[in-house]
Design an enzyme around this catalytic site. Structure first.
Site, PDB file in Angstrom:
ATOM      1  N   GLN A 220     -18.232 -12.883  -5.808  1.00  0.00           N
ATOM      2  CA  GLN A 220     -18.789 -14.217  -5.536  1.00  0.00           C
ATOM      3  C   GLN A 220     -20.235 -14.116  -5.056  1.00  0.00           C
ATOM      4  O   GLN A 220     -20.634 -13.119  -4.440  1.00  0.00           O
ATOM      5  CB  GLN A 220     -17.932 -14.952  -4.512  1.00  0.00           C
TER       6      GLN A 220
ATOM      7  N   HIS B  58     -14.582 -10.747  -3.803  1.00  0.00           N
ATOM      8  CA  HIS B  58     -13.536 -11.679  -3.403  1.00  0.00           C
ATOM      9  C   HIS B  58     -12.186 -10.978  -3.467  1.00  0.00           C
ATOM     10  O   HIS B  58     -11.406 -11.052  -2.534  1.00  0.00           O
ATOM     11  CB  HIS B  58     -13.537 -12.932  -4.286  1.00  0.00           C
TER      12      HIS B  58
ATOM     13  N   PHE C  65      -9.605 -11.576   6.138  1.00  0.00           N
ATOM     14  CA  PHE C  65      -9.869 -11.733   4.711  1.00  0.00           C
ATOM     15  C   PHE C  65      -9.242 -10.566   3.939  1.00  0.00           C
ATOM     16  O   PHE C  65      -8.526 -10.750   2.950  1.00  0.00           O
ATOM     17  CB  PHE C  65     -11.380 -11.783   4.489  1.00  0.00           C
TER      18      PHE C  65
ATOM     19  N   HIS D 270      -5.454 -10.797   3.950  1.00  0.00           N
ATOM     20  CA  HIS D 270      -4.962 -11.787   2.996  1.00  0.00           C
ATOM     21  C   HIS D 270      -4.961 -11.220   1.584  1.00  0.00           C
ATOM     22  O   HIS D 270      -3.979 -11.393   0.830  1.00  0.00           O
ATOM     23  CB  HIS D 270      -5.836 -13.037   3.054  1.00  0.00           C
ATOM     24  N   GLU D 271      -6.043 -10.547   1.204  1.00  0.00           N
ATOM     25  CA  GLU D 271      -6.153 -10.015  -0.150  1.00  0.00           C
ATOM     26  C   GLU D 271      -5.104  -8.930  -0.415  1.00  0.00           C
ATOM     27  O   GLU D 271      -4.525  -8.869  -1.500  1.00  0.00           O
ATOM     28  CB  GLU D 271      -7.566  -9.479  -0.402  1.00  0.00           C
TER      29      GLU D 271
ATOM     30  N   LYS E 103      -1.434 -10.689  -0.389  1.00  0.00           N
ATOM     31  CA  LYS E 103      -1.178 -11.564  -1.539  1.00  0.00           C
ATOM     32  C   LYS E 103      -1.280 -10.817  -2.862  1.00  0.00           C
ATOM     33  O   LYS E 103      -0.431 -11.001  -3.746  1.00  0.00           O
ATOM     34  CB  LYS E 103      -2.153 -12.741  -1.548  1.00  0.00           C
ATOM     35  N   HIS E 104      -2.306  -9.990  -3.018  1.00  0.00           N
ATOM     36  CA  HIS E 104      -2.572  -9.371  -4.310  1.00  0.00           C
ATOM     37  C   HIS E 104      -2.288  -7.863  -4.333  1.00  0.00           C
ATOM     38  O   HIS E 104      -1.678  -7.357  -5.270  1.00  0.00           O
ATOM     39  CB  HIS E 104      -4.029  -9.604  -4.717  1.00  0.00           C
TER      40      HIS E 104
END
Length: 226
Positions: free
Chosen positions: A34, A61, A111, A114-115, A118-119
């Site tokens: 980003q 990101h 951050f 979360h990444e 989730k991923h």
């Protein structure tokens, strides 16, 4: 049913289950970078991390597993949550390349957490937590998107550039097609927000995208300063 036939049927069923499970992992990754100037130049605004203003460069990101049909897995393993100690040797590089711009200001770890949760957990059969974050840093280094655009005369100076020229510059510089995501600034102008590149199953090499996301960008978009 004789024993030989019974064994054969069971073997086939086991093989089918293994193939079915394997097919549910993922097919490829999106590497998503980003532009911080576009993130901040919205009605929502941004907050710099506690380490200070990020570098004037595209930032990470995430690295997102996807299926060839356009869908994607998420939150695959709650038993393997983000552990900052696993990437302590990468932390300083990640603060430069993977800063959080969300508000309130943070130290970036939420951050990253979360990444991964989730991923990243959806790729843990191939990449451990450390390997996942190391792979992202390696890929960002390979794809010096900002320099690639500058080489084509596309500068983050608040000017407007054609979407076609941006895509062509990335294709010419990196050898692969990209997908561009736009957002809008406080005046309603479409601007260069995120660049998607596709990565192979192992998170090591760029590939042509099997499928692209959907979304709208104007034919001429702003590349804001930061």
């Amino acid at each position: 049913m004789n024993s030989t036939y019974s064994f054969f049927v069971k073997l086939v069923l086991v093989q089918c289950l293994v193939i079915a499970c394997a097919s549910q992992v993922y097919d490829f990754f999106y590497l998503v970078q980003q532009w911080p100037g576009s993130y901040c130049d919205t009605s929502q605004g941004c907050c710099y991390p506690t380490t200070g203003k990020p570098a004037t460069n595209f930032s990470i990101h995430g690295l997102w597993p996807n299926y060839d049909n356009g869908s994607y897995p998420s939150n695959c393993d709650s038993n393997d949550p983000f552990d900052l100690s696993e990437i302590s040797d990468l932390q300083s590089k990640m603060q430069v390349s993977w800063p959080s711009l969300s508000c309130p200001s943070s130290d970036d770890t939420s951050f990253w957490s979360h990444e991964w949760n989730k991923h990243g957990t959806c790729s843990e059969s191939v990449l451990t937590e450390h390997a996942y974050f190391q792979a992202v840093l390696n890929l960002k280094s390979k794809a010096n998107v900002l320099q690639t655009l500058k080489n084509a005369g596309i500068q983050p100076n608040g000017g407007f550039y054609s979407l076609t020229s941006i895509k062509s510059a990335i294709k010419g510089g990196l050898g692969y097609n990209s997908w561009i995501e736009c957002n809008t600034d406080t005046s309603g102008n479409y601007q260069l927000y995120q660049i998607y590149l596709c990565v192979d199953y192992y998170g090591s090499s760029f590939i042509e995208c099997p499928v692209l996301p959907t979304g709208y960008c104007a034919s001429s978009i702003k590349f804001p300063t930061f």
